[in-house]
Design an enzyme around this catalytic site. Structure first.
Site, PDB file in Angstrom:
ATOM      1  N   GLU A 178     -77.406  60.066 -24.617  1.00 26.88           N
ATOM      2  CA  GLU A 178     -76.309  61.220 -25.017  1.00 26.88           C
ATOM      3  C   GLU A 178     -75.041  61.016 -24.764  1.00 26.88           C
ATOM      4  O   GLU A 178     -74.405  61.979 -25.745  1.00 26.88           O
ATOM      5  CB  GLU A 178     -77.327  62.335 -24.261  1.00 26.88           C
ATOM      6  CG  GLU A 178     -76.646  64.141 -24.853  1.00 26.88           C
ATOM      7  CD  GLU A 178     -76.801  64.716 -23.766  1.00 26.88           C
ATOM      8  OE1 GLU A 178     -76.331  65.976 -23.737  1.00 26.88           O
ATOM      9  OE2 GLU A 178     -77.888  64.585 -22.680  1.00 26.88           O
ATOM     10  N   ASP A 204     -79.766  67.319 -27.241  1.00 26.39           N
ATOM     11  CA  ASP A 204     -79.627  65.788 -26.430  1.00 26.39           C
ATOM     12  C   ASP A 204     -80.421  65.283 -26.774  1.00 26.39           C
ATOM     13  O   ASP A 204     -79.749  64.068 -27.011  1.00 26.39           O
ATOM     14  CB  ASP A 204     -80.303  66.729 -24.983  1.00 26.39           C
ATOM     15  CG  ASP A 204     -79.103  67.774 -24.196  1.00 26.39           C
ATOM     16  OD1 ASP A 204     -77.945  68.058 -24.672  1.00 26.39           O
ATOM     17  OD2 ASP A 204     -79.122  67.867 -22.994  1.00 26.39           O
ATOM     18  N   ASP A 250     -72.889  61.974 -27.858  1.00 18.37           N
ATOM     19  CA  ASP A 250     -71.776  63.125 -28.164  1.00 18.37           C
ATOM     20  C   ASP A 250     -70.203  63.220 -28.404  1.00 18.37           C
ATOM     21  O   ASP A 250     -69.650  63.525 -29.781  1.00 18.37           O
ATOM     22  CB  ASP A 250     -71.977  64.143 -26.474  1.00 18.37           C
ATOM     23  CG  ASP A 250     -71.043  64.921 -26.656  1.00 18.37           C
ATOM     24  OD1 ASP A 250     -71.173  66.218 -27.360  1.00 18.37           O
ATOM     25  OD2 ASP A 250     -69.816  65.074 -26.549  1.00 18.37           O
ATOM     26  N   GLU A 287     -78.900  63.737 -30.245  1.00 16.52           N
ATOM     27  CA  GLU A 287     -77.091  63.113 -29.246  1.00 16.52           C
ATOM     28  C   GLU A 287     -77.458  61.708 -28.779  1.00 16.52           C
ATOM     29  O   GLU A 287     -76.447  60.836 -29.625  1.00 16.52           O
ATOM     30  CB  GLU A 287     -76.327  63.320 -28.997  1.00 16.52           C
ATOM     31  CG  GLU A 287     -76.083  64.810 -29.433  1.00 16.52           C
ATOM     32  CD  GLU A 287     -74.865  66.008 -28.568  1.00 16.52           C
ATOM     33  OE1 GLU A 287     -73.987  66.347 -28.571  1.00 16.52           O
ATOM     34  OE2 GLU A 287     -75.535  65.707 -27.712  1.00 16.52           O
TER      35      GLU A 287
END
Length: 246
Positions: free
Chosen positions: A57, A130, A61, A133
């Site tokens: 994640e 999440d 991101d 990502e």
């Protein structure tokens, strides 16, 4: 590299193949995709604290942010930095990402701990965002930046146009910070006032202080959600005050 068992059960492998087909992905190693769906609640309950998607994640991101910023920079040459930042913040917000994750049916593939499962974790915005990502991060490791970029752009383009058409709520924290800096030459100060509930079902209360005035506290199921809620109230109040004073 893999903190979870190296082999995949036939049923799980079939599920992952199903996901990547409908998502338009082609992983060389499905174990990465599997890890992207493992929430920390599952790894915590099984005493394997690294067998979750948090590192993926973190990586996803960054990939998402870079691709979004690059796309906006190249596509909207007439827009100033501040406006591009607002569009980006809304397009990659938890709300927007969770909606995209829902369209991809990510909730069907999540691996959650028992407590999180019982508390409705499959539908929680933060967990869905999440996981998306994490999928991006996993695809970047598996297939490289260009493949990940292509996937992200496919997800982002319609979202960005929705933002431009005002279909998404803006990132109120960013909007509030910009307004406060312009009006008071300072920044909002957020404070966690209270947190309650078990680890898998927490509720947080945040207040925000601006130029001596306190708004909130307001609650949310994540810290981000609570901060956004109180930022929205503060932003709308400040905008109303500005309108009245004119």
């Amino acid at each position: 590299m893999f903190p979870i068992k190296s082999g995949l059960e036939p049923k799980r492998k079939q599920e992952l193949l199903e996901f990547q087909k409908q998502a338009g992905l082609k992983f060389k190693d499905l174990r990465l995709l599997d890890l992207a769906f493992h929430h920390r609640s599952f790894s915590n309950e099984h005493n394997n604290f690294h067998a979750n998607n948090e590192r993926l994640e973190f990586l996803g991101d960054s990939v998402l942010g870079l691709v979004a910023a690059s796309y906006l920079y190249k596509s909207f040459e007439d827009r100033p930095e501040g406006e591009l930042a607002k569009i980006k913040a809304s397009a990659v917000s938890e709300d927007a990402l969770s909606k995209t994750a829902s369209k991809l049916n990510i909730s069907n593939y999540l691996v959650l701990g028992r407590g999180e499962e019982m508390s409705g974790g499959r539908e929680k915005k933060a967990i869905l965002a999440d996981a998306l990502e994490a999928v991006i991060g996993a695809y970047y490791i598996d297939s490289g930046f260009k493949a990940a970029q292509k996937f992200v752009l496919r997800l982002l383009e319609s979202t960005i146009h929705s933002v431009l058409e005002k279909k998404f709520i803006s990132d109120y924290k960013s909007l509030l910070q910009e307004l406060v800096q312009k009006k008071f030459k300072t920044v909002p100060k957020y404070e966690l006032k209270k947190a309650s509930g078990p680890d898998h079902d927490r509720t947080f209360w945040f207040s925000v202080s601006i130029n001596g005035k306190v708004y909130g506290p307001l609650s949310g199921k994540t810290k981000k959600e609570a901060e956004q809620s109180v930022a929205k109230v503060a932003y709308e109040n400040l905008c109303s005050e500005s309108t009245v004073s004119k």
